[in-house]
Design a protein around this motif. Structure first.
Motif, mmCIF file in Angstrom:
data_model
loop_
_atom_site.group_PDB
_atom_site.id
_atom_site.type_symbol
_atom_site.label_atom_id
_atom_site.label_comp_id
_atom_site.label_asym_id
_atom_site.label_seq_id
_atom_site.Cartn_x
_atom_site.Cartn_y
_atom_site.Cartn_z
ATOM 1 N N MET A 127 0.829 -1.204 0.000
ATOM 2 C CA MET A 127 0.000 0.000 0.000
ATOM 3 C C MET A 127 0.865 1.256 0.000
ATOM 4 S SD MET A 127 -3.140 -1.057 2.552
ATOM 5 C CE MET A 127 -3.646 0.629 2.757
ATOM 6 N N GLU A 128 1.914 1.248 0.783
ATOM 7 C CA GLU A 128 2.806 2.407 0.841
ATOM 8 C C GLU A 128 3.471 2.655 -0.512
ATOM 9 O OE1 GLU A 128 6.695 4.035 3.322
ATOM 10 O OE2 GLU A 128 5.643 2.249 4.031
ATOM 11 N N SER A 129 3.924 1.582 -1.151
ATOM 12 C CA SER A 129 4.595 1.744 -2.443
ATOM 13 C C SER A 129 3.642 2.207 -3.537
ATOM 14 C CB SER A 129 5.291 0.442 -2.862
ATOM 15 O OG SER A 129 4.346 -0.538 -3.219
ATOM 16 N N LYS A 130 2.344 1.874 -3.396
ATOM 17 C CA LYS A 130 1.340 2.277 -4.387
ATOM 18 C C LYS A 130 0.672 3.604 -4.017
ATOM 19 C CE LYS A 130 1.206 -1.833 -6.597
ATOM 20 N NZ LYS A 130 1.174 -2.160 -7.973
ATOM 21 N N GLY A 131 0.982 4.130 -2.836
ATOM 22 C CA GLY A 131 0.413 5.395 -2.401
ATOM 23 C C GLY A 131 -1.059 5.318 -2.035
ATOM 24 N N ILE A 132 -1.484 4.152 -1.533
ATOM 25 C CA ILE A 132 -2.888 3.964 -1.136
ATOM 26 C C ILE A 132 -2.948 3.833 0.384
ATOM 27 C CG2 ILE A 132 -4.899 2.447 -1.299
ATOM 28 C CD1 ILE A 132 -4.047 1.775 -4.132
ATOM 29 N N THR A 133 -3.801 4.634 1.007
ATOM 30 C CA THR A 133 -3.945 4.623 2.459
ATOM 31 C C THR A 133 -5.146 3.776 2.867
ATOM 32 O OG1 THR A 133 -5.394 6.549 2.443
ATOM 33 C CG2 THR A 133 -3.010 6.969 2.604
ATOM 34 N N THR A 134 -5.238 3.488 4.157
ATOM 35 C CA THR A 134 -6.415 2.770 4.651
ATOM 36 C C THR A 134 -7.658 3.634 4.463
ATOM 37 O OG1 THR A 134 -5.956 3.520 6.913
ATOM 38 C CG2 THR A 134 -5.168 1.335 6.311
ATOM 39 N N TYR A 135 -7.510 4.945 4.587
ATOM 40 C CA TYR A 135 -8.627 5.865 4.352
ATOM 41 C C TYR A 135 -9.139 5.696 2.921
ATOM 42 C CZ TYR A 135 -11.346 10.180 4.094
ATOM 43 O OH TYR A 135 -12.363 11.082 3.934
ATOM 44 N N ALA A 136 -8.223 5.616 1.970
ATOM 45 C CA ALA A 136 -8.610 5.442 0.564
ATOM 46 C C ALA A 136 -9.289 4.093 0.352
ATOM 47 C CB ALA A 136 -7.394 5.570 -0.349
ATOM 48 N N LEU A 137 -8.787 3.048 0.994
ATOM 49 C CA LEU A 137 -9.423 1.729 0.860
ATOM 50 C C LEU A 137 -10.885 1.807 1.272
ATOM 51 C CD1 LEU A 137 -6.903 -0.950 2.238
ATOM 52 C CD2 LEU A 137 -7.613 -0.580 -0.132
ATOM 53 N N ILE A 138 -11.140 2.490 2.379
ATOM 54 C CA ILE A 138 -12.504 2.567 2.910
ATOM 55 C C ILE A 138 -13.372 3.506 2.083
ATOM 56 C CG2 ILE A 138 -13.879 3.316 4.901
ATOM 57 C CD1 ILE A 138 -11.416 2.387 6.646
ATOM 58 N N HIS A 139 -12.890 4.709 1.828
ATOM 59 C CA HIS A 139 -13.735 5.747 1.236
ATOM 60 C C HIS A 139 -13.720 5.779 -0.295
ATOM 61 C CE1 HIS A 139 -14.846 7.364 5.110
ATOM 62 N NE2 HIS A 139 -13.591 7.221 5.478
ATOM 63 N N SER A 140 -12.617 5.392 -0.912
ATOM 64 C CA SER A 140 -12.552 5.425 -2.378
ATOM 65 C C SER A 140 -12.887 4.079 -3.012
ATOM 66 C CB SER A 140 -11.156 5.868 -2.839
ATOM 67 O OG SER A 140 -10.859 7.158 -2.368
ATOM 68 N N TYR A 141 -12.541 2.994 -2.314
ATOM 69 C CA TYR A 141 -12.719 1.665 -2.894
ATOM 70 C C TYR A 141 -13.823 0.855 -2.226
ATOM 71 C CZ TYR A 141 -8.334 2.757 -5.204
ATOM 72 O OH TYR A 141 -7.361 3.355 -5.970
ATOM 73 N N GLY A 142 -14.428 1.393 -1.169
ATOM 74 C CA GLY A 142 -15.565 0.732 -0.545
ATOM 75 C C GLY A 142 -15.245 -0.489 0.295
#
Length: 64
Positions: free
Chosen positions: A11-26
């Motif tokens: 996730m760090e290498s792809k620049g995706i946060t846990t916030y993004a997992l929840i709010h952007s990806y459902g």
């Protein structure tokens, strides 16, 4: 025992946060909590995380 340590690095290498997992990806917040505490997830969730992160299962979990 399963460890999701590779997930956090991926996730760090792809620049995706846990916030993004929840709010952007459902992704369900309970699922993120399970991941943080090394609890079990479904194969469907593993597959979904692989799609989101464009990676293989080995980039998400490892057996210890």
């Amino acid at each position: 025992m399963v460890s999701y340590e590779p997930l956090w690095k991926t996730m760090e290498s792809k620049g995706i946060t846990t916030y993004a997992l929840i709010h952007s990806y459902g992704v369900n917040p309970r699922t993120v909590n399970n991941l943080k505490h090394n609890r079990g997830i479904t194969v469907f969730t593993l597959e979904r995380l692989c799609e989101i992160l464009e990676c293989a299962p080995n980039d998400i979990l490892k057996f210890v």
